[in-house]
Scaffold this active site. Structure first.
Site, mmCIF file in Angstrom:
data_model
loop_
_atom_site.group_PDB
_atom_site.id
_atom_site.type_symbol
_atom_site.label_atom_id
_atom_site.label_comp_id
_atom_site.label_asym_id
_atom_site.label_seq_id
_atom_site.Cartn_x
_atom_site.Cartn_y
_atom_site.Cartn_z
ATOM 1 C CE LYS A 93 -3.590 7.947 6.641
ATOM 2 N NZ LYS A 93 -4.785 7.079 6.469
ATOM 3 C CE LYS B 229 -5.955 1.669 -0.600
ATOM 4 N NZ LYS B 229 -6.663 1.439 0.611
ATOM 5 C CE LYS C 223 -3.650 2.329 2.441
ATOM 6 N NZ LYS C 223 -4.614 2.228 3.534
HETATM 7 C C1 PBG Z 1 -7.329 3.275 5.335
HETATM 8 C C2 PBG Z 1 -7.659 3.129 3.918
HETATM 9 C C3 PBG Z 1 -7.492 4.096 2.929
HETATM 10 C C4 PBG Z 1 -8.060 3.570 1.776
HETATM 11 C C5 PBG Z 1 -8.539 2.293 2.074
HETATM 12 N N1 PBG Z 1 -8.269 2.028 3.413
HETATM 13 C C6 PBG Z 1 -6.960 5.482 2.982
HETATM 14 C C7 PBG Z 1 -5.613 5.724 3.491
HETATM 15 O O1 PBG Z 1 -4.799 4.846 3.713
HETATM 16 O O2 PBG Z 1 -5.338 6.904 3.710
HETATM 17 C C8 PBG Z 1 -8.150 4.286 0.471
HETATM 18 C C9 PBG Z 1 -9.147 3.772 -0.486
HETATM 19 C C10 PBG Z 1 -9.450 4.673 -1.610
HETATM 20 O O3 PBG Z 1 -8.838 5.753 -1.808
HETATM 21 O O4 PBG Z 1 -10.336 4.317 -2.379
HETATM 22 N N2 PBG Z 1 -6.399 2.491 5.897
#
Ligand code: PBG
Length: 328
Positions: free
Chosen positions: A218, A249, A196
């Site tokens: 983050k 992702k 991620k």
């Molecule tokens: C949170 C999370 C996020 C998304 C999914 N779970 C946001 C982030 O990490 O800031 C993003 C999903 C999207 O943008 O469609 N842990």
């Protein structure tokens, strides 16, 4: 030597269909759904075209519609009122919280669904980070993992099919797997957000959750967009710790990561076409630059071609509808 004519294999629609390498199917998609406390109907989300925040009541209607289109897998996200948020995100462990009640209601009405929940604290924290933070604003790893374990167990107890830790803390997959096994939840899959990235494409999602960061960013837990070896390391660790599915992702800007994790692991690979990837297609359509459904279809096809077995996408219902009508 006669001229070599690859165009023969593209000469008409029937031949092209016969030779098509991959196809999209409703079964490929996971549809993210947002649920909020309250009665009444759904409300549109300003930054996510055609996506709504549901009450449990409207969520059940939405799922019924999706099932009729052949769409059976859903990722559930709670929208928590700011008055309920706090520094430790304690509401994440409230067994009467809206997410847990939604899971029970959906499973009672539609046991054939596959429900996936995020395991991370950001919907519940007032600072917007995915974990607990110390007084210096550092996100604490091991303390956060302890809470994530409790969260995963609560979700499993409520009847979730798969938990999806999206927090990027070290060691959380192994810790959650051990806890699930020891409590008898041997059938609960772990979809690990293995890679991620610290991406700017999450904007509309954070807007939907009113989850703006009070400080920092983050980047001490999510991956650097410049790196791929780091993603391979995270994927290998999560596999070793007991993940059932590895998720990458965002999706479209990271097709190389999808392809490489695919070639290095035998586990199923998921990709998440995130909120910003989805929203920008509709913003472009609004400007008359392209057709959003055509762009959605093409991007999803490319994500699958790169190696994703399943795709989380806000376009799932639109695509399922088109696929059911044979309109793509
Ligand atoms: C949170 C999370 C996020 C998304 C999914 N779970 C946001 C982030 O990490 O800031 C993003 C999903 C999207 O943008 O469609 N842990």
């Amino acid at each position: 030597m006669p001229l070599i004519r690859p165009r023969r294999n593209r000469k008409n629609a029937t031949v092209r269909a016969l030779l098509q390498e991959i196809r999209l199917h409703q079964d490929d998609f996971v549809y993210p759904l947002f649920v909020v406390e309250g009665e009444g109907g759904r409300e549109p989300l300003a930054h996510l075209p055609d996506i709504y925040r549901h009450t449990i009541h409207s969520l059940l209607l939405e799922i019924e519609e999706c099932l009729a289109l052949g769409l059976k897998s859903f990722a559930l996200f709670p929208i928590i009122a700011s008055s309920e948020k706090g520094p430790r995100g304690s509401r994440a462990l409230d067994s009467q919280g809206v997410l847990l009640r939604a899971i029970r209601a959906i499973k009672a009405a539609f046991p054939e669904t596959c429900l996936i929940t995020d395991v991370a604290l950001d919907p519940y924290t007032d600072h917007g980070h995915d974990g607990l933070v110390d007084s210096a604003g550092q996100v604490l790893n091991d303390e956060t993992v302890e809470v994530l374990i409790q969260m995963a167990l609560l979700h499993a107890e409520a009847g979730i099919d798969m938990v999806a830790p999206s927090d990027m803390m070290d060691g959380r997959i192994g810790a959650i797997r051990t806890a699930l096994e020891s409590q008898g939840f041997i059938h609960t899959n772990i979809v690990s957000y293995a890679a991620k990235y610290a991406s700017c494409f999450y904007g509309p999602f954070r807007e939907a959750l009113s989850s703006q960061l009070a400080f920092g960013d983050k980047r001490s837990y999510q991956l650097n967009p410049a790196n791929i070896r780091e993603a391979l390391l995270e994927a290998a660790l999560d596999e070793r710790e007991g993940a059932d599915i590895l998720l990458i992702k965002p999706a479209l800007p990271y097709l190389d990561v999808i392809a490489q994790v695919r070639s290095e692991s035998a586990l199923p690979i998921a990709a998440y076409q995130v909120s910003g990837e989805y929203a920008m297609l509709f913003a472009a359509e609004k400007n008359g630059f392209l057709n959003a459904d055509a762009a959605l279809y093409e991007t999803l096809l490319c994500i699958k071609r790169a190696g994703a077995d399943l795709i989380f996408t806000y376009g799932a219902k639109r695509m399922a509808r088109k696929l059911a009508q044979n309109a793509l």
